[in-house]
Motif scaffolding. Structure first.
Motif, PDB file in Angstrom:
ATOM      1  N   ARG A   1      -3.904  12.322 -13.682  1.00 18.02           N
ATOM      2  CA  ARG A   1      -2.495  12.382 -13.438  1.00 18.02           C
ATOM      3  C   ARG A   1      -1.731  11.058 -13.181  1.00 18.02           C
ATOM      4  O   ARG A   1      -0.735  10.935 -13.549  1.00 18.02           O
ATOM      5  N   ALA A   2      -2.445   9.742 -13.170  1.00 18.47           N
ATOM      6  CA  ALA A   2      -1.856   8.467 -13.353  1.00 18.47           C
ATOM      7  C   ALA A   2      -2.978   7.643 -13.777  1.00 18.47           C
ATOM      8  O   ALA A   2      -4.180   7.531 -13.648  1.00 18.47           O
ATOM      9  N   ILE A   3      -2.369   6.468 -14.217  1.00 15.66           N
ATOM     10  CA  ILE A   3      -3.325   5.250 -14.501  1.00 15.66           C
ATOM     11  C   ILE A   3      -2.558   4.058 -13.676  1.00 15.66           C
ATOM     12  O   ILE A   3      -1.550   3.722 -13.885  1.00 15.66           O
ATOM     13  N   ILE A   4      -3.347   3.287 -12.843  1.00 15.09           N
ATOM     14  CA  ILE A   4      -2.903   2.102 -12.282  1.00 15.09           C
ATOM     15  C   ILE A   4      -3.531   0.969 -12.563  1.00 15.09           C
ATOM     16  O   ILE A   4      -4.512   0.499 -12.300  1.00 15.09           O
TER      17      ILE A   4
ATOM     18  N   THR B   1       0.704  -0.955  -0.020  1.00 15.30           N
ATOM     19  CA  THR B   1      -0.105   0.130  -0.075  1.00 15.30           C
ATOM     20  C   THR B   1       0.968   1.346   0.075  1.00 15.30           C
ATOM     21  O   THR B   1       0.557   2.114  -0.684  1.00 15.30           O
ATOM     22  N   ALA B   2       1.934   1.089   0.684  1.00 15.26           N
ATOM     23  CA  ALA B   2       2.718   2.375   1.347  1.00 15.26           C
ATOM     24  C   ALA B   2       3.554   2.482  -0.140  1.00 15.26           C
ATOM     25  O   ALA B   2       3.789   3.745  -0.710  1.00 15.26           O
ATOM     26  N   ALA B   3       3.964   1.236  -0.891  1.00 17.27           N
ATOM     27  CA  ALA B   3       4.667   1.537  -2.404  1.00 17.27           C
ATOM     28  C   ALA B   3       3.881   2.241  -3.363  1.00 17.27           C
ATOM     29  O   ALA B   3       4.320   3.326  -3.888  1.00 17.27           O
ATOM     30  N   ILE B   4       2.496   2.114  -3.412  1.00 19.12           N
ATOM     31  CA  ILE B   4       1.785   2.796  -4.421  1.00 19.12           C
ATOM     32  C   ILE B   4       1.590   4.239  -3.878  1.00 19.12           C
ATOM     33  O   ILE B   4       1.674   5.134  -4.787  1.00 19.12           O
ATOM     34  N   GLN B   5       1.194   4.326  -2.796  1.00 22.23           N
ATOM     35  CA  GLN B   5       1.049   5.689  -2.020  1.00 22.23           C
ATOM     36  C   GLN B   5       2.214   6.977  -2.320  1.00 22.23           C
ATOM     37  O   GLN B   5       2.370   7.772  -2.764  1.00 22.23           O
ATOM     38  N   LEU B   6       3.404   6.011  -2.111  1.00 23.22           N
ATOM     39  CA  LEU B   6       4.576   6.918  -2.218  1.00 23.22           C
ATOM     40  C   LEU B   6       4.960   7.242  -3.696  1.00 23.22           C
ATOM     41  O   LEU B   6       5.494   8.292  -4.052  1.00 23.22           O
ATOM     42  N   ALA B   7       4.866   6.041  -4.503  1.00 22.24           N
ATOM     43  CA  ALA B   7       4.680   6.391  -6.029  1.00 22.24           C
ATOM     44  C   ALA B   7       4.112   7.512  -6.326  1.00 22.24           C
ATOM     45  O   ALA B   7       4.444   8.412  -7.131  1.00 22.24           O
ATOM     46  N   LEU B   8       2.945   7.505  -6.123  1.00 24.69           N
ATOM     47  CA  LEU B   8       2.080   8.696  -6.336  1.00 24.69           C
ATOM     48  C   LEU B   8       2.306  10.125  -5.854  1.00 24.69           C
ATOM     49  O   LEU B   8       2.466  11.111  -6.499  1.00 24.69           O
ATOM     50  N   ALA B   9       2.641   9.815  -4.653  1.00 24.21           N
ATOM     51  CA  ALA B   9       3.158  11.168  -3.860  1.00 24.21           C
ATOM     52  C   ALA B   9       4.477  11.679  -4.453  1.00 24.21           C
ATOM     53  O   ALA B   9       4.517  12.939  -4.641  1.00 24.21           O
ATOM     54  N   ALA B  10       5.310  10.961  -4.788  1.00 28.39           N
ATOM     55  CA  ALA B  10       6.651  11.196  -5.496  1.00 28.39           C
ATOM     56  C   ALA B  10       6.496  11.788  -7.050  1.00 28.39           C
ATOM     57  O   ALA B  10       7.179  12.668  -7.566  1.00 28.39           O
ATOM     58  N   LEU B  11       5.222  11.472  -7.653  1.00 31.93           N
ATOM     59  CA  LEU B  11       5.030  11.923  -8.723  1.00 31.93           C
ATOM     60  C   LEU B  11       4.081  13.241  -8.755  1.00 31.93           C
ATOM     61  O   LEU B  11       3.731  13.896  -9.705  1.00 31.93           O
ATOM     62  N   GLY B  12       4.065  13.877  -7.542  1.00 30.37           N
ATOM     63  CA  GLY B  12       3.363  15.107  -7.059  1.00 30.37           C
ATOM     64  C   GLY B  12       1.809  14.966  -7.584  1.00 30.37           C
ATOM     65  O   GLY B  12       1.199  16.034  -7.472  1.00 30.37           O
ATOM     66  N   ILE B  13       1.336  14.120  -7.029  1.00 33.06           N
ATOM     67  CA  ILE B  13      -0.137  13.754  -7.226  1.00 33.06           C
ATOM     68  C   ILE B  13      -0.859  13.928  -6.011  1.00 33.06           C
ATOM     69  O   ILE B  13      -0.258  13.462  -4.860  1.00 33.06           O
ATOM     70  N   GLY B  14      -1.835  14.773  -5.643  1.00 29.22           N
ATOM     71  CA  GLY B  14      -2.511  15.036  -4.704  1.00 29.22           C
ATOM     72  C   GLY B  14      -4.090  15.684  -4.722  1.00 29.22           C
ATOM     73  O   GLY B  14      -4.582  15.090  -6.051  1.00 29.22           O
ATOM     74  N   SER B  15      -4.504  16.537  -4.052  1.00 34.55           N
ATOM     75  CA  SER B  15      -5.797  16.810  -4.019  1.00 34.55           C
ATOM     76  C   SER B  15      -6.099  17.533  -5.176  1.00 34.55           C
ATOM     77  O   SER B  15      -5.293  18.222  -5.885  1.00 34.55           O
ATOM     78  N   GLY B  16      -7.488  17.203  -5.880  1.00 34.93           N
ATOM     79  CA  GLY B  16      -7.679  17.856  -7.004  1.00 34.93           C
ATOM     80  C   GLY B  16      -7.397  17.026  -8.279  1.00 34.93           C
ATOM     81  O   GLY B  16      -7.886  17.238  -9.447  1.00 34.93           O
ATOM     82  N   ASP B  17      -6.564  16.021  -8.053  1.00 31.64           N
ATOM     83  CA  ASP B  17      -6.035  15.058  -9.181  1.00 31.64           C
ATOM     84  C   ASP B  17      -7.092  13.874  -9.019  1.00 31.64           C
ATOM     85  O   ASP B  17      -7.582  13.332  -8.118  1.00 31.64           O
TER      86      ASP B  17
ATOM     87  N   GLY C   1       6.391  -4.810 -13.369  1.00 28.83           N
ATOM     88  CA  GLY C   1       7.001  -3.855 -12.432  1.00 28.83           C
ATOM     89  C   GLY C   1       8.272  -3.047 -13.334  1.00 28.83           C
ATOM     90  O   GLY C   1       8.526  -2.106 -13.076  1.00 28.83           O
ATOM     91  N   ALA C   2       8.038  -3.394 -14.645  1.00 33.44           N
ATOM     92  CA  ALA C   2       9.123  -2.856 -15.455  1.00 33.44           C
ATOM     93  C   ALA C   2       8.641  -2.108 -16.718  1.00 33.44           C
ATOM     94  O   ALA C   2       9.338  -1.706 -17.712  1.00 33.44           O
ATOM     95  N   PHE C   3       7.247  -1.918 -16.523  1.00 34.09           N
ATOM     96  CA  PHE C   3       6.581  -1.170 -17.693  1.00 34.09           C
ATOM     97  C   PHE C   3       6.313   0.204 -17.518  1.00 34.09           C
ATOM     98  O   PHE C   3       6.463   1.150 -18.237  1.00 34.09           O
ATOM     99  N   GLY C   4       5.744   0.284 -16.337  1.00 36.51           N
ATOM    100  CA  GLY C   4       5.151   1.942 -15.865  1.00 36.51           C
ATOM    101  C   GLY C   4       6.471   2.730 -15.530  1.00 36.51           C
ATOM    102  O   GLY C   4       7.514   2.308 -15.435  1.00 36.51           O
ATOM    103  N   ILE C   5       6.255   4.057 -15.115  1.00 37.21           N
ATOM    104  CA  ILE C   5       7.045   4.819 -14.481  1.00 37.21           C
ATOM    105  C   ILE C   5       7.424   4.145 -13.061  1.00 37.21           C
ATOM    106  O   ILE C   5       8.713   4.275 -12.692  1.00 37.21           O
ATOM    107  N   ALA C   6       6.537   3.469 -12.685  1.00 39.06           N
ATOM    108  CA  ALA C   6       6.746   2.802 -11.284  1.00 39.06           C
ATOM    109  C   ALA C   6       6.069   1.433 -11.383  1.00 39.06           C
ATOM    110  O   ALA C   6       5.223   1.336 -11.868  1.00 39.06           O
ATOM    111  N   GLY C   7       6.674   0.625 -10.676  1.00 43.07           N
ATOM    112  CA  GLY C   7       6.046  -0.721 -10.345  1.00 43.07           C
ATOM    113  C   GLY C   7       5.911  -0.943  -8.669  1.00 43.07           C
ATOM    114  O   GLY C   7       7.047  -0.942  -7.973  1.00 43.07           O
TER     115      GLY C   7
END
Ligand code: PLP
Length: 368
Positions: free
Chosen positions: A126-129, A61-77, A172-178
């Motif tokens: 802002r992202a596709i999961i 769960t943290a892996a996904i959360q931190l990937a999104l956070a590090a991409l700058g994704i937040g409220s309104g997205d 795990g090798a396809f997206g900007i983050a796995g």
């Protein structure tokens, strides 16, 4: 004799000595959070997946959360994902303050239906999961094509897909983050909680490292307010040991799946589809049947554990009522939830065990 859904005791009994050595090493070193064991595992796992970086964290769960956070994704997205997944996929989106936008799954692969993706993209996306559910990679070529066209990054939820492949490349090798989970029951599991993000983007990896450790790269100097989502040293050492066995264990899962597949051919139980493009690693072996509840009861009465992955799609969960979805919005996800049944599956499952599960099911399903 009872038949468990997974047998972690069996798995660990084979490698107990190696795991004890890890405990000894970590106790002697007494670096219990991050440290050399975690660093080594990060290098080994990046090499295994085929990315240049891996950042180990404390859960999937943290892996996904931190990937999104590090991409700058937040409220309104907005972040597009599927309703047929474990809730953690959507929780990671809401944890950063963004809004999950669901699209339905493909009825054959049970993964994100790329044909529905473009219509769900808005100016806020802002992202596709995509979720590599049950151990099978989503249709990445088509998803990445749309991702590139719109300049929207893909973050893979590979929490059930360690070692799964799509056209010869690993999940795990396809997206900007796995994003991976090492929850004990996953194909690669810690002796406790664990997770990791794989990426080829060095800047992103660095931002995730900061996020997982209080926004800090130097003790007591903080660049931004981050979080504490670090991996334990012990888990890093344990995962290094278990990574060596992952391919063997995945092959055992594939053999078990093949044995089930063969045994169900003349029945009306639908076996899982392995897509032509992929190498399925059967985190779960999920059949479909119209009389699911009756079959499940019968298994339970016979002492055979089974599972439902998952009984309620996310758009119908109480937790996500505020998103405003309703019944009928995602017909494929809603149809399969009543038909799916996960059968006992784990490395080392015996042929006799599979035969017992199958013969129990054959008694009440239609044969011929
Ligand atoms: C297990 C899992 C997660 C979350 O992983 P944790 O380590 O339990 O936080 C996320 N997505 C999917 C599809 C999972 O199966």
């Amino acid at each position: 004799m009872k038949i468990p859904f997974v047998d972690l005791k069996l798995l660990h009994s084979e490698i107990k000595e190696e795991l004890r050595d890890v405990f000894d090493r970590v106790l002697n070193e007494s670096t219990f959070v991050l440290g050399p064991e975690v660093q080594r595992f990060e290098q080994e796992f990046a090499a295994y997946v085929g990315t240049t970086h891996c950042v180990a964290v404390n859960t999937g769960t943290a892996a996904i959360q931190l990937a999104l956070a590090a991409l700058g994704i937040g409220s309104g997205d907005e972040v597009i994902t599927v309703p047929h997944t474990f809730i953690a996929t959507a929780e990671a989106i809401t944890a950063v303050g963004a809004r999950p936008v669901f699209i339905d799954i493909d009825p054959v692969s049970f993964t994100m239906n790329p044909a529905l993706l473009e219509a769900a993209i808005s100016s806020k996306t802002r992202a596709i999961i995509p979720v590599h559910i049950y151990g099978q990679v989503a249709d990445m070529d088509r998803i990445l094509e749309i991702s590139n066209l719109h300049g929207i990054p893909v973050v893979e939820d590979a929490c059930q897909a360690h070692g799964a492949e799509y056209k010869g490349r690993k999940a795990g090798a396809f997206g900007i983050a796995g994003c991976f989970s090492f929850y004990p029951g996953k194909n690669l599991g810690a002796c406790g909680e664990g997770g990791a993000v794989t990426t080829d983007d060095g800047d992103l990896a660095q931002r995730i490292r900061l996020w997982r450790d209080h926004g800090s790269s130097k003790r007591y100097e903080h660049i931004f307010p981050g979080l504490n989502m670090r991996m334990d040293g012990l888990q890093g050492g344990i995962l290094s040991v278990k990574l060596k066995y992952l391919d063997r264990w995945n092959n055992q899962r594939r053999q078990a799946a093949a044995a089930y597949d063969k045994a169900f051919v003349d029945t009306d139980i639908e076996i899982p589809n392995e897509m032509d493009y992929g190498h399925h690693v059967y985190h779960l072996y999920v059949v479909q049947t119209s009389n699911r509840d009756a079959l499940r009861h019968q298994l339970t009465d016979a002492g055979i554990e089974s599972g439902l992955h998952y009984p309620i799609p996310l758009h119908l969960q109480e937790a996500y009522r505020f998103l405003g979805y309703k019944e009928g919005d995602f017909p494929v996800a809603e149809r399969v939830k009543n038909r799916i049944l996960s059968l006992p599956m784990y490395p080392g499952i015996r042929t006799q065990t599979i035969e017992r599960v199958v013969s129990e099911l054959r008694e009440s399903c239609h044969v011929g």
